[in-house]
Enzyme design. Structure first.
Site, mmCIF file in Angstrom:
data_model
loop_
_atom_site.group_PDB
_atom_site.id
_atom_site.type_symbol
_atom_site.label_atom_id
_atom_site.label_comp_id
_atom_site.label_asym_id
_atom_site.label_seq_id
_atom_site.Cartn_x
_atom_site.Cartn_y
_atom_site.Cartn_z
ATOM 1 N N TYR A 181 1.549 -11.114 4.996
ATOM 2 C CA TYR A 181 2.589 -10.793 4.014
ATOM 3 C C TYR A 181 3.901 -11.498 4.361
ATOM 4 O O TYR A 181 4.541 -12.142 3.511
ATOM 5 C CB TYR A 181 2.809 -9.272 3.953
ATOM 6 C CG TYR A 181 4.029 -8.870 3.152
ATOM 7 C CD1 TYR A 181 3.979 -8.772 1.767
ATOM 8 C CD2 TYR A 181 5.255 -8.612 3.790
ATOM 9 C CE1 TYR A 181 5.117 -8.417 1.032
ATOM 10 C CE2 TYR A 181 6.382 -8.265 3.071
ATOM 11 C CZ TYR A 181 6.309 -8.162 1.687
ATOM 12 O OH TYR A 181 7.437 -7.819 0.962
ATOM 13 N N ILE B 188 9.052 -11.378 -15.914
ATOM 14 C CA ILE B 188 9.067 -10.747 -14.581
ATOM 15 C C ILE B 188 7.631 -10.439 -14.190
ATOM 16 O O ILE B 188 6.942 -9.668 -14.867
ATOM 17 C CB ILE B 188 9.893 -9.442 -14.571
ATOM 18 C CG1 ILE B 188 11.315 -9.695 -15.070
ATOM 19 C CG2 ILE B 188 9.911 -8.832 -13.171
ATOM 20 C CD1 ILE B 188 12.179 -8.438 -15.143
HETATM 21 N N1 LIG Z 1 9.817 -2.461 -1.174
HETATM 22 C C1 LIG Z 1 10.632 -3.105 -0.347
HETATM 23 O O1 LIG Z 1 11.229 -2.515 0.540
HETATM 24 C C2 LIG Z 1 10.824 -4.584 -0.465
HETATM 25 C C3 LIG Z 1 11.706 -5.218 0.415
HETATM 26 C C4 LIG Z 1 11.901 -6.584 0.311
HETATM 27 C C5 LIG Z 1 11.251 -7.297 -0.658
HETATM 28 N N2 LIG Z 1 10.391 -6.679 -1.501
HETATM 29 C C6 LIG Z 1 9.710 -7.493 -2.487
HETATM 30 O O2 LIG Z 1 9.905 -6.910 -3.764
HETATM 31 C C7 LIG Z 1 8.843 -7.337 -4.618
HETATM 32 C C8 LIG Z 1 8.310 -6.141 -5.395
HETATM 33 O O3 LIG Z 1 7.755 -5.220 -4.485
HETATM 34 P P1 LIG Z 1 7.846 -3.649 -4.707
HETATM 35 O O4 LIG Z 1 8.407 -3.090 -3.481
HETATM 36 O O5 LIG Z 1 8.465 -3.351 -6.011
HETATM 37 O O6 LIG Z 1 6.288 -3.253 -4.707
HETATM 38 P P2 LIG Z 1 5.349 -2.650 -5.853
HETATM 39 O O7 LIG Z 1 5.967 -1.465 -6.483
HETATM 40 O O8 LIG Z 1 4.005 -2.506 -5.221
HETATM 41 O O9 LIG Z 1 5.304 -3.816 -6.935
HETATM 42 C C9 LIG Z 1 4.462 -4.903 -6.776
HETATM 43 C C10 LIG Z 1 4.040 -5.375 -8.129
HETATM 44 O O10 LIG Z 1 3.196 -6.523 -7.937
HETATM 45 C C11 LIG Z 1 2.092 -6.381 -8.780
HETATM 46 N N3 LIG Z 1 0.945 -7.144 -8.320
HETATM 47 C C12 LIG Z 1 0.263 -7.039 -7.169
HETATM 48 N N4 LIG Z 1 -0.765 -7.900 -7.161
HETATM 49 C C13 LIG Z 1 -0.725 -8.579 -8.332
HETATM 50 C C14 LIG Z 1 -1.527 -9.588 -8.917
HETATM 51 N N5 LIG Z 1 -2.615 -10.065 -8.305
HETATM 52 N N6 LIG Z 1 -1.202 -10.058 -10.138
HETATM 53 C C15 LIG Z 1 -0.123 -9.571 -10.800
HETATM 54 N N7 LIG Z 1 0.673 -8.595 -10.308
HETATM 55 C C16 LIG Z 1 0.362 -8.102 -9.082
HETATM 56 C C17 LIG Z 1 1.795 -4.887 -8.784
HETATM 57 O O11 LIG Z 1 0.951 -4.585 -9.865
HETATM 58 P P3 LIG Z 1 0.148 -3.194 -9.989
HETATM 59 O O12 LIG Z 1 1.149 -2.227 -10.523
HETATM 60 O O13 LIG Z 1 -0.953 -3.506 -10.969
HETATM 61 O O14 LIG Z 1 -0.337 -2.878 -8.637
HETATM 62 C C18 LIG Z 1 3.210 -4.338 -8.894
HETATM 63 O O15 LIG Z 1 3.628 -4.337 -10.245
HETATM 64 C C19 LIG Z 1 7.825 -8.034 -3.731
HETATM 65 O O16 LIG Z 1 7.977 -9.417 -3.857
HETATM 66 C C20 LIG Z 1 8.211 -7.584 -2.334
HETATM 67 O O17 LIG Z 1 7.859 -8.547 -1.378
HETATM 68 C C21 LIG Z 1 10.172 -5.330 -1.441
#
Ligand SMILES: NC(=O)c1ccc[n+]([C@@H]2O[C@H](COP(=O)([O-])OP(=O)(O)OC[C@H]3O[C@@H](n4cnc5c(N)ncnc54)[C@H](OP(=O)(O)O)[C@@H]3O)[C@@H](O)[C@H]2O)c1
Length: 402
Positions: free
Chosen positions: A277, A94
């Site tokens: 994005y 993951i």
């Molecule tokens: N939140 C929502 O409402 C929502 C809705 C629809 C879809 N999504 C999708 O769900 C997924 C997860 O998002 P989330 O909401 O859980 O956000 P999040 O908590 O910010 O998680 C994002 C993760 O991506 C990692 N990341 C960012 N840049 C990276 C890089 N260069 N290399 C490796 N890892 C990296 C971050 O690492 P760090 O911990 O080191 O920053 C973090 O672990 C994304 O694909 C997002 O588009 C989210």
């Protein structure tokens, strides 16, 4: 009422009365209301459908922590004490498992005792702390360094993983960055605009390089999952929040999104962090379908994407203004009712990883208000096969595969 609440958050928010697919629509700046996921009732109006032992060596090189794992892959079945054969633990990578959806999914899978999670993360220590505080047992996870904003790091990760001799049964491309308030583009190590470079190109290379590992797996259901989003789908209300996703004729992508002698945006337009994005999410959903078309029949690998719901509390919104971060969760919880907890979203993604009933390939999964999964319909652009082929071919060139 939703609109009054929306007015509390900064930036413009307006609701024109004209029709969207024959229904009423709302339009408002994304910088004020990212990914508004309206109640299922409203959504329905806008969508058509319904033993491994590991020896780890951690080296600090060039400022990055690397993890090297040596392991032996278990066979697909093992004998239980009563002589019956049981399925071995699945092995799932993951990306971005250090927070939010990725961490919640890692926890949900690890808790079943049926999965070993490889947490592919850019910040090793953060991931270790996150795994500990989530209560994931040590024997159920391994952390490996991966920075998706560097193609060298992606290649290094794949080499390290292959050296581990662990089998790969499911790959989850989950990590993402979202930079809605950025005025100027920032770039990956190879000079691609950061959102598309990380969310799409980094994952594209990772998935391509790990495909052979998935093919080799003897696990009964091998899957490659790329997390999508409602915000990239313009057949939804949330997807109509400006700036809307639009890849145009891919002219910016074709010349490398470097922002120097060309645009940093896929469609060649002016830089807009929120749109970058959303465009990256369209690429994620197109890529999943292109994988399906090219490889499902021959390999049996299940390719899927999903919208996990609006997880308004995650780190994804860390770059947003403080007022937004304060108001967004209650707005989603009490007004739009699109809010999903991190725990619930993790269960949803864990279903897509392991549920025996979610084995259809080429599908974009969503969940209704009763948390029942259904096959959702993608927008016209996010399901455009010709565009998917072009994105694939250009991406291959950009990441050095063609
Ligand atoms: N939140 C929502 O409402 C929502 C809705 C629809 C879809 N999504 C999708 O769900 C997924 C997860 O998002 P989330 O909401 O859980 O956000 P999040 O908590 O910010 O998680 C994002 C993760 O991506 C990692 N990341 C960012 N840049 C990276 C890089 N260069 N290399 C490796 N890892 C990296 C971050 O690492 P760090 O911990 O080191 O920053 C973090 O672990 C994304 O694909 C997002 O588009 C989210």
């Amino acid at each position: 009422m939703a609109l009054q609440a929306a007015a509390l958050v900064p930036s413009a928010f307006s609701v024109p009365k004209e029709n969207l697919q024959g229904k009423s629509s709302a339009s408002f700046r994304d910088s004020s209301l990212f990914g508004v996921s309206f109640s299922e009732q409203l959504k329905a109006d806008f969508t058509n459908s319904s033993a491994v032992r590991c020896k780890r060596e951690y080296n600090l090189r060039n400022g990055a922590v690397r993890a090297q794992v040596t392991a032996s892959a278990p066979s697909v079945t093992r004998a239980a004490p009563d002589g019956k054969k049981t399925l071995r633990k699945g092995s799932v990578i993951i990306t971005g498992a250090s927070s939010g959806l990725g961490l919640a999914t890692a926890k949900a899978l690890a808790e079943t005792g049926k999965w070993h999670v490889i947490m592919a993360c850019r910040d090793f220590l953060k991931a270790e702390r996150a795994a500990k505080s989530a209560g994931i047992s040590k024997e159920n996870y391994t952390i490996m360094h991966l920075d998706l904003a560097s193609l060298d790091s992606v290649r290094q990760f794949v080499d390290n993983f292959k050296r581990s001799e662990r089998s790969l049964d499911v790959l989850v491309c989950n990590a993402a960055v979202y930079l809605p308030t950025a005025k100027e583009p920032t770039f990956t190590a190879e000079g691609f605009e950061l959102s598309v470079g990380t969310n799409h190109l980094g994952h594209f290379l990772l998935a391509r390089l790990l495909l052979d590992e998935l093919k080799k797996s003897d696990y009964p259901s091998k899957r490659l999952i790329i997390v999508g989003s409602i915000t990239g789908n313009t057949n939804t209300l949330a997807g109509n929040v400006p700036p809307k996703a639009n890849l145009g004729d891919l002219r910016g992508l074709a010349v490398g999104l470097n922002g120097l002698n060309s645009s940093a945006m896929i469609d060649g337009g002016d830089f807009d962090g929120a749109k970058a994005y959303k465009d990256s999410k369209v690429c994620n959903m197109l890529t999943m379908q292109e994988f399906h078309r090219r490889f499902h029949e021959d390999t049996g690998i299940v390719f899927a994407s999903l919208y996990p719901g609006c997880i308004a509390t995650t780190g994804l919104f860390r770059e947003h203004i403080p007022l937004f971060r304060l108001l967004f969760p209650p707005f989603q919880k009490y007004i739009t009712k699109g809010y999903v907890s991190e725990e619930e979203s993790g269960k949803r993604l864990a279903q897509v990883v392991s549920d025996p009933s979610l084995t259809k390939s080429g599908v974009y999964w969503s969940w209704n208000k009763d948390s029942a999964s259904f096959e959702n319909q993608l927008s016209q652009e996010a399901s455009d096969a010709e565009k998917a082929r072009k994105v694939w071919e250009i991406s291959e060139k950009l990441v050095g595969l063609a």
